[in-house]
Design an enzyme around this catalytic site. Structure first.
Site, PDB file in Angstrom:
ATOM      1  CB  THR A 186      -0.855   0.104   1.287  1.00 30.65           C
ATOM      2  OG1 THR A 186       0.006   0.117   2.433  1.00 30.65           O
ATOM      3  CG2 THR A 186      -1.896  -1.190   1.442  1.00 30.65           C
ATOM      4  CD  GLU A 334      -4.513  -2.035   3.490  1.00 27.85           C
ATOM      5  OE1 GLU A 334      -5.242  -1.523   2.629  1.00 27.85           O
ATOM      6  OE2 GLU A 334      -3.942  -1.469   4.286  1.00 27.85           O
ATOM      7  CE  LYS A 443     -12.011  14.371  14.513  1.00 26.06           C
ATOM      8  NZ  LYS A 443     -10.825  14.043  14.519  1.00 26.06           N
ATOM      9  CD1 TRP A 448     -16.163  15.042  13.848  1.00 26.76           C
ATOM     10  CD2 TRP A 448     -16.545  13.056  12.706  1.00 26.76           C
ATOM     11  NE1 TRP A 448     -15.382  14.147  14.385  1.00 26.76           N
ATOM     12  CE2 TRP A 448     -15.632  12.930  13.591  1.00 26.76           C
ATOM     13  CE3 TRP A 448     -16.776  11.684  11.850  1.00 26.76           C
ATOM     14  CZ2 TRP A 448     -15.258  11.596  14.251  1.00 26.76           C
ATOM     15  CZ3 TRP A 448     -16.252  10.663  12.328  1.00 26.76           C
ATOM     16  CH2 TRP A 448     -15.734  10.520  13.519  1.00 26.76           C
TER      17      TRP A 448
HETATM   18  P1  AMP Z   1      -6.091   1.745  -1.698  1.00 26.15           P
HETATM   19  O1  AMP Z   1      -5.640   0.697  -0.984  1.00 26.15           O
HETATM   20  O2  AMP Z   1      -4.862   2.358  -2.456  1.00 26.15           O
HETATM   21  O3  AMP Z   1      -6.739   0.985  -2.772  1.00 26.15           O
HETATM   22  O4  AMP Z   1      -6.944   2.704  -1.002  1.00 26.15           O
HETATM   23  C1  AMP Z   1      -8.077   2.377  -0.370  1.00 26.15           C
HETATM   24  C2  AMP Z   1      -8.705   3.755   0.073  1.00 26.15           C
HETATM   25  O5  AMP Z   1      -9.185   4.509  -1.069  1.00 26.15           O
HETATM   26  C3  AMP Z   1      -9.985   3.350   1.235  1.00 26.15           C
HETATM   27  O6  AMP Z   1      -9.726   2.965   2.117  1.00 26.15           O
HETATM   28  C4  AMP Z   1     -10.824   4.679   0.603  1.00 26.15           C
HETATM   29  O7  AMP Z   1     -10.467   5.681   1.402  1.00 26.15           O
HETATM   30  C5  AMP Z   1     -10.369   5.088  -0.733  1.00 26.15           C
HETATM   31  N1  AMP Z   1     -11.408   4.634  -1.609  1.00 26.15           N
HETATM   32  C6  AMP Z   1     -11.324   3.494  -2.502  1.00 26.15           C
HETATM   33  N2  AMP Z   1     -12.678   3.599  -3.306  1.00 26.15           N
HETATM   34  C7  AMP Z   1     -13.448   4.318  -2.772  1.00 26.15           C
HETATM   35  C8  AMP Z   1     -14.570   5.212  -3.255  1.00 26.15           C
HETATM   36  N3  AMP Z   1     -15.346   4.771  -3.966  1.00 26.15           N
HETATM   37  N4  AMP Z   1     -15.236   6.414  -2.452  1.00 26.15           N
HETATM   38  C9  AMP Z   1     -14.172   7.119  -1.864  1.00 26.15           C
HETATM   39  N5  AMP Z   1     -12.878   6.534  -1.338  1.00 26.15           N
HETATM   40  C10 AMP Z   1     -12.472   5.327  -1.866  1.00 26.15           C
END
Ligand code: AMP
Length: 547
Positions: A186, A334, A443, A448
């Site tokens: 990640t 994850e 905040k 929020w």
């Molecule tokens: P990654 O591990 O790089 O795929 O990032 C995952 C994170 O991307 C998630 O925990 C979210 O914060 C964000 N994320 C993924 N899909 C969406 C979505 N459709 N809308 C908003 N945030 C998203």
């Protein structure tokens, strides 16, 4: 307890490509190559060459569990590595080339990769890093002899020569389905990247969820354009799910600009496209600039948007200009990554477009296999009323239980739930909506404010190319929203008209205290807004009434 009398066959990644080669042998994999031309092959070809690759790795002493890295775009050779490496019992480590070189060095050394396969585009990067990667026994450039570059990379091997030297006589080994299959780090905005280690079982189960009707609903009749990179959570599992159902796959290689993506969609009659909002922004801008008519030119039926929130205005554009339905989805590295998919329910049948877009803004309902709940700061469950927002926790067979080489420290709570770091609501129909990353919520006076909701509203303004909202310090309210906007080329837009546009679209006390205009916004290696960097850039910024 008596056991059922069912065959105990392990769920292995090799079984996916064997199935595709046997029952969808002619379904195509179309790739735009780094060398230039469009390349066409079939699942049967991928299967044959993946076996040649497995033989090539075996003669070089690669064994079960060894890590084999890739720095590559979406293409057929990358797909052969997906199957050849995992199929033989080794672990495919896909590296995001957009990470900083120091991060790439860190993760190759952390994973102790034995071979590094890379596309021609990454020759300069590999030249720069090679000396700092002591575990790598060979650097394999993914091309043929004719295109072999002049370079200083040591222990250089040619992909096509490796394959040419081998037969496709290879029996995929059978082993425990919980064996590690692939590894993806990640790109956390702080600290070192963390490795998520998938298993054969998790990848196959995830593919079923992707193919399911209330998942991504893909099948043999689909031509899917994978704009989402194969170095980002296995292109959302599509190379596996595609083989499971025999979908025709189109791989864009390095060309992700609006023009190239549009051409591929048109020439290859793409019906489904998957990607993050930033690439769709480029596509929409290209369509506007060229005054194109996608409804007439293309066969696009659905666009899956994930990775960041799909703004309402984007779903509307795809619907009205392309005649394509946006399927909003949410997940994370994850989680392999599929968590929720925003498909409609029968009761939405009579909805107007306006009403329907209100549903499509949400990230969707959990697919079977993902348990999901929202909790308050003390871990108490919150109601599914669409109002209460809390920390989003997940549990399931394709969700990580800990990071690679961080064994012993569980990433889970006592009940086995993983904290996603996202803050969300869940409504009475089960639709989840992300309001923020927990680090990014604003905040204000103990309440929020959702930065995502504000960004999505701002992007609806016709002069706005991109928008980000961060919390800026405020003497009375602790934090108040600051909207940062990139204008579309040639468009005029000032603070007052932006705020006027937002008034009525969001609760009045959510309205940003100020609007700043910039030429571009920083993004992470996976195309998300880089909020940490933005907060740094605006560290000394003072809101008008707090100056
Ligand atoms: P990654 O591990 O790089 O795929 O990032 C995952 C994170 O991307 C998630 O925990 C979210 O914060 C964000 N994320 C993924 N899909 C969406 C979505 N459709 N809308 C908003 N945030 C998203």
């Amino acid at each position: 307890m008596p056991k059922g009398l069912m065959q105990d066959r392990p769920l292995l990644i090799s079984s996916l490509i064997e199935h595709a080669a046997c029952f969808h042998p002619h379904a195509e994999i179309v790739s735009r190559t780094t060398e230039g031309p469009i390349h066409r092959c079939t699942y049967a070809d991928i299967h044959r060459r993946a076996k040649q690759l497995a033989n090539a790795l075996e003669v070089r002493g690669v064994g079960p569990g060894d890590r084999i890295a890739t720095l590559a775009w979406n293409g057929y050779r990358h797909m052969e590595l997906y199957y050849g490496v995992s199929g033989m019992g080794a672990v495919l480590h896909t590296i995001n080339p957009r990470l900083f070189p120091e991060q790439i060095e860190y993760i190759v050394n952390h994973a102790e990769d034995q071979f590094l396969f890379f596309d021609l585009s990454f020759v300069p990067l590999v030249e720069r890093l090679a000396k700092a990667l002591p575990t790598v026994r060979g650097f394999v450039v993914m091309t043929d002899r004719e295109h072999l570059p002049e370079c200083s990379i040591p222990r250089l091997l040619c992909y096509e020569e490796l394959l040419d030297a081998q037969t496709s006589d290879y029996l995929w080994p059978q082993f425990d389905e919980t064996t590690a299959s692939s590894l993806c780090y990640t790109s956390g905005t702080t600290g070192n990247p963390k490795g998520v280690l998938y298993s054969h079982r998790s990848s196959v189960l995830h593919s079923w969820a992707a193919c399911a009707t209330d998942g991504l609903a893909i099948g043999a009749g689909e031509t899917a354009l994978l704009v989402v990179p194969m170095f980002h959570v296995n292109a959302w599992g599509m190379p596996y799910a595609g083989a499971m159902c025999g979908a025709r796959l189109v791989m864009p290689g390095p060309a992700l600009d609006g023009k190239s993506v549009y051409q591929l969609m048109r020439d290859e009659k793409v019906t489904l496209a998957l990607g993050v909002p930033t690439v769709w922004l480029m596509l929409l801008q290209y369509v506007d600039a060229e005054r194109l008519t996608p409804k007439e030119d293309l066969c696009l039926r659905r666009v899956v948007i994930g990775g960041s929130s799909a703004p309402r205005a984007m779903s509307e554009r795809f619907e009205t200009t392309f005649g394509a339905f946006v399927v909003h989805a949410w997940g994370m590295t994850e989680m392999s990554p599929l968590g929720t998919v925003c498909n409609l329910l029968p009761k939405h049948g009579g909805y107007t477009l306006e009403q329907r877009l209100g549903i499509q803004e949400k990230q969707g309902r959990a697919v079977y296999g993902v348990e999901m709940k929202i909790v308050d700061d003390d871990g108490a469950s919150l109601p599914h009323d669409g109002m209460a927002s809390g920390h989003l926790l997940v549990r399931g067979p394709w969700i990580t239980c800990g990071y690679y080489r961080d064994e012993g420290t569980s990433a889970l709570d006592a009940a086995g739930f993983f904290d996603t770091g996202d803050v969300a609501t869940i409504d009475a129909d089960g639709y989840m909506q992300i309001t923020d990353r927990s680090k990014d919520v604003i905040k204000s006076g103990g309440e929020w404010i959702s930065s995502i909701a504000l960004e999505n509203a701002a992007i609806g303004h016709p002069a706005v190319a991109e928008a980000a909202v961060i919390g800026a310090p405020h003497p009375k309210w602790q934090e108040r929203p600051l909207l940062i906007v990139v204008r579309k080329p040639g468009q005029a837009l000032d603070r007052e008209s932006m705020l006027q546009f937002l008034a009525g679209k969001v609760t009045h006390w959510w309205l940003p205290d100020d609007v700043a205009f910039v030429d571009e916004l920083p993004h992470t290696a996976t195309g998300k807004l880089h909020k940490l960097r933005l907060r740094e850039l605006f560290r000394d910024y003072r809101l008008p009434h707090s100056r």
